[in-house]
Scaffold this active site. Structure first.
Site, PDB file in Angstrom:
ATOM      1  N   HIS A  13       0.871  -1.199   0.000  1.00  0.00           N
ATOM      2  CA  HIS A  13       0.000   0.000   0.000  1.00  0.00           C
ATOM      3  C   HIS A  13       0.898   1.236   0.000  1.00  0.00           C
ATOM      4  O   HIS A  13       1.478   1.589   1.027  1.00  0.00           O
ATOM      5  CB  HIS A  13      -0.909   0.005   1.232  1.00  0.00           C
ATOM      6  CG  HIS A  13      -1.897   1.136   1.241  1.00  0.00           C
ATOM      7  ND1 HIS A  13      -3.232   0.956   1.542  1.00  0.00           N
ATOM      8  CD2 HIS A  13      -1.765   2.469   0.986  1.00  0.00           C
ATOM      9  CE1 HIS A  13      -3.859   2.115   1.473  1.00  0.00           C
ATOM     10  NE2 HIS A  13      -2.982   3.060   1.145  1.00  0.00           N
ATOM     11  N   HIS A  15       1.612   5.372  -1.727  1.00  0.00           N
ATOM     12  CA  HIS A  15       1.250   6.546  -2.544  1.00  0.00           C
ATOM     13  C   HIS A  15       2.521   7.140  -3.131  1.00  0.00           C
ATOM     14  O   HIS A  15       3.411   7.554  -2.379  1.00  0.00           O
ATOM     15  CB  HIS A  15       0.519   7.587  -1.693  1.00  0.00           C
ATOM     16  CG  HIS A  15      -0.757   7.065  -1.128  1.00  0.00           C
ATOM     17  ND1 HIS A  15      -1.972   7.166  -1.792  1.00  0.00           N
ATOM     18  CD2 HIS A  15      -1.022   6.386   0.023  1.00  0.00           C
ATOM     19  CE1 HIS A  15      -2.915   6.585  -1.068  1.00  0.00           C
ATOM     20  NE2 HIS A  15      -2.371   6.105   0.034  1.00  0.00           N
ATOM     21  N   LYS A  99      -9.116  -0.272  -6.133  1.00  0.00           N
ATOM     22  CA  LYS A  99      -9.201   0.352  -4.808  1.00  0.00           C
ATOM     23  C   LYS A  99     -10.531   1.047  -4.610  1.00  0.00           C
ATOM     24  O   LYS A  99     -10.953   1.851  -5.446  1.00  0.00           O
ATOM     25  CB  LYS A  99      -8.064   1.378  -4.655  1.00  0.00           C
ATOM     26  CG  LYS A  99      -8.066   2.155  -3.338  1.00  0.00           C
ATOM     27  CD  LYS A  99      -7.605   1.306  -2.172  1.00  0.00           C
ATOM     28  CE  LYS A  99      -7.743   2.022  -0.833  1.00  0.00           C
ATOM     29  NZ  LYS A  99      -6.737   3.027  -0.599  1.00  0.00           N
ATOM     30  N   HIS A 136     -10.538   1.036   1.392  1.00  0.00           N
ATOM     31  CA  HIS A 136     -10.392   2.038   2.443  1.00  0.00           C
ATOM     32  C   HIS A 136     -11.645   1.855   3.295  1.00  0.00           C
ATOM     33  O   HIS A 136     -12.708   2.360   2.943  1.00  0.00           O
ATOM     34  CB  HIS A 136     -10.297   3.459   1.857  1.00  0.00           C
ATOM     35  CG  HIS A 136     -10.061   4.489   2.912  1.00  0.00           C
ATOM     36  ND1 HIS A 136      -8.900   5.214   3.007  1.00  0.00           N
ATOM     37  CD2 HIS A 136     -10.837   4.879   3.957  1.00  0.00           C
ATOM     38  CE1 HIS A 136      -8.972   6.019   4.060  1.00  0.00           C
ATOM     39  NE2 HIS A 136     -10.142   5.845   4.647  1.00  0.00           N
ATOM     40  N   HIS A 174      -4.806  -0.637   5.534  1.00  0.00           N
ATOM     41  CA  HIS A 174      -4.415   0.097   6.747  1.00  0.00           C
ATOM     42  C   HIS A 174      -5.383  -0.146   7.906  1.00  0.00           C
ATOM     43  O   HIS A 174      -6.058   0.771   8.373  1.00  0.00           O
ATOM     44  CB  HIS A 174      -4.233   1.590   6.486  1.00  0.00           C
ATOM     45  CG  HIS A 174      -5.227   2.224   5.536  1.00  0.00           C
ATOM     46  ND1 HIS A 174      -6.581   2.086   5.672  1.00  0.00           N
ATOM     47  CD2 HIS A 174      -5.042   2.986   4.435  1.00  0.00           C
ATOM     48  CE1 HIS A 174      -7.187   2.750   4.706  1.00  0.00           C
ATOM     49  NE2 HIS A 174      -6.273   3.299   3.928  1.00  0.00           N
ATOM     50  N   ASP A 247       1.356   2.649   3.504  1.00  0.00           N
ATOM     51  CA  ASP A 247       0.511   3.825   3.287  1.00  0.00           C
ATOM     52  C   ASP A 247       1.349   5.093   3.341  1.00  0.00           C
ATOM     53  O   ASP A 247       0.858   6.155   3.716  1.00  0.00           O
ATOM     54  CB  ASP A 247      -0.640   3.890   4.311  1.00  0.00           C
ATOM     55  CG  ASP A 247      -1.747   4.840   3.876  1.00  0.00           C
ATOM     56  OD1 ASP A 247      -1.755   5.261   2.706  1.00  0.00           O
ATOM     57  OD2 ASP A 247      -2.591   5.169   4.724  1.00  0.00           O
TER      58      ASP A 247
HETATM   59  C1  NCD Z   1      -3.507   9.118   1.865  1.00  0.00           C
HETATM   60  C2  NCD Z   1      -2.989  10.165   0.881  1.00  0.00           C
HETATM   61  O1  NCD Z   1      -2.500  11.217   1.310  1.00  0.00           O
HETATM   62  O2  NCD Z   1      -3.058   9.928  -0.328  1.00  0.00           O
HETATM   63  N1  NCD Z   1      -3.544   9.702   3.173  1.00  0.00           N
HETATM   64  C3  NCD Z   1      -3.574   9.034   4.347  1.00  0.00           C
HETATM   65  O3  NCD Z   1      -3.699   9.671   5.393  1.00  0.00           O
HETATM   66  N2  NCD Z   1      -3.454   7.741   4.398  1.00  0.00           N
HETATM   67  C4  NCD Z   1      -4.816   8.642   1.400  1.00  0.00           C
HETATM   68  C5  NCD Z   1      -5.277   7.382   2.066  1.00  0.00           C
HETATM   69  O4  NCD Z   1      -4.725   6.302   1.873  1.00  0.00           O
HETATM   70  O5  NCD Z   1      -6.267   7.444   2.808  1.00  0.00           O
HETATM   71 ZN    ZN Z   2      -3.373   5.044   1.424  1.00  0.00          ZN
END
Ligand code: NCD
Ligand code: ZN
Length: 344
Positions: A13, A15, A99, A136, A174, A247
């Site tokens: 996971h 970003h 997702k 999510h 998460h 995450d």
């Molecule tokens: C994530 C993001 O900033 O893209 N932020 C987070 O707090 N985890 C988005 C997400 O996975 O919810």
């Molecule tokens: Zn995330």
């Protein structure tokens, strides 16, 4: 144990953002992880296989030249996603999951699904084609306390999803509560949960330690100590249903330290080292490899990585700030000591 050698881990996971920020953050992940499930919440989101193909090319172009990092792409489930999008995803060799974001739950989630039932025909296609649904798992109703959003999602939606699509591969992303852990442990069918390192490290006091701490603000929120303990117990238990997903979600410092700050913790620069700290504290370093490197590939039907990394107990200090893509980013454990170091 002062040194451990584990099969190269994967991050299930992550970003990675886009453009200059993408270029700046990819190396932090590629230094440790062989692969990563890349989240599709760009603006606009990654909706189709052709979006995912283009984004994958941009990620590969941003990878350090000596790295074999493999981005595993995902599609963003919207109310306009079609059964044909799912078929195309299943036929591609680089889209590995879809997702689900409830609309409005988190960063760039405006395109998310307002009513999960409306996506049922598409989810049915996912079940049929073996495409995992990454969730999510939070509701966004204004009358539900923000700390209860995950538990209420499980009650209202997860149970029904599980019984309607018994063969659907599902990942509760998460996981933050003992409710999530209990559900995933006992549910029938193919289900798993990713667990972040910050949810293993902190309880919700970390949001208010000596003052408001925007760099510990993420979604789902960090919960009470008893929930943290349930997460640590699950992650270190050796159960194949739990695996690593950082995450890691970078935001510029000014966007976090603001009147309406963004959610997301940037953990990639020391992720595997911080997981090692958590596993060591739990007396479970021998289960780190399963959690970080083996359970995820098994769930996704992939082989584990064939090379290894080595971690040594040798403290170092994380920079207070990092410069990335012309922005300043504050990483997890900024300016403080980290007990483990990746040496290979
Ligand atoms: C994530 C993001 O900033 O893209 N932020 C987070 O707090 N985890 C988005 C997400 O996975 O919810
Ligand atoms: Zn995330």
């Amino acid at each position: 144990m002062n040194r451990i050698r584990i099969r190269r881990p994967d991050d299930w996971h992550l970003h990675l953002r886009d453009d200059a920020l993408l270029e700046a953050v990819v190396p932090a992940t590629a230094r440790s992880f062989g692969r990563a499930i890349v989240m599709p919440n760009l603006k606009p989101p990654v909706r189709t296989v052709s979006d995912a193909r283009a984004y994958r090319e941009r990620i590969l172009a941003a990878c350090p030249v000596d790295s074999d990092f493999e981005p595993l792409m995902t599609l963003y489930l919207t109310e306009t996603t079609t059964v044909d999008d799912i078929r195309q995803a299943a036929e591609s060799d680089f889209v590995h999951a879809v997702k689900y974001y409830p609309a409005g739950a988190t960063t760039n989630s405006d395109s998310g699904v307002r009513e999960l039932e409306r996506a049922y025909p598409v989810i049915e296609a996912m079940e049929k084609h073996g495409v995992p649904l990454l969730m999510h798992g939070e509701v966004t109703d204004g009358d539900v306390d923000v700390f209860d959003r995950e538990a209420v999602f499980i009650e209202r939606h997860l149970e029904k999803l599980r019984s309607t699509f018994p063969a659907l591969k599902m990942v509760l992303e998460h996981a933050t509560t003992s409710d999530a852990i209990d559900y995933v442990k006992s549910a029938s069918g193919p289900i798993a949960a990713t667990i972040t390192v910050h949810h293993l490290m902190f309880n919700r006091n970390a949001l208010f330690e000596g003052g408001l701490r925007p760099h510990h603000y993420c979604l789902p929120l960090i919960k009470r100590e008893r929930h943290r303990q349930a997460l640590v117990a699950a992650a270190t238990s050796g159960s194949e249903r739990f695996f690593l997903g950082t995450d890691s979600a970078p935001h510029p410092k000014h966007a976090k330290e603001s009147d309406c700050g963004c959610a997301g913790v940037y953990s990639a620069p020391a992720a595997i080292e911080l997981y090692a700290e958590v596993f060591e504290a739990a007396g479970a370093l021998d289960h780190l490899e399963g959690f970080a490197s083996l359970h995820g590939p098994t769930f996704y039907g992939l082989a584990p990585n064939d090379d290894f990394v080595e971690l040594e107990k040798s403290p170092w200090t994380m920079d207070a700030e990092l410069t990335a893509g012309g922005e300043t980013i504050v990483p997890l454990r900024a300016g403080n000591e980290i007990g483990w170091r990746q040496v290979r």
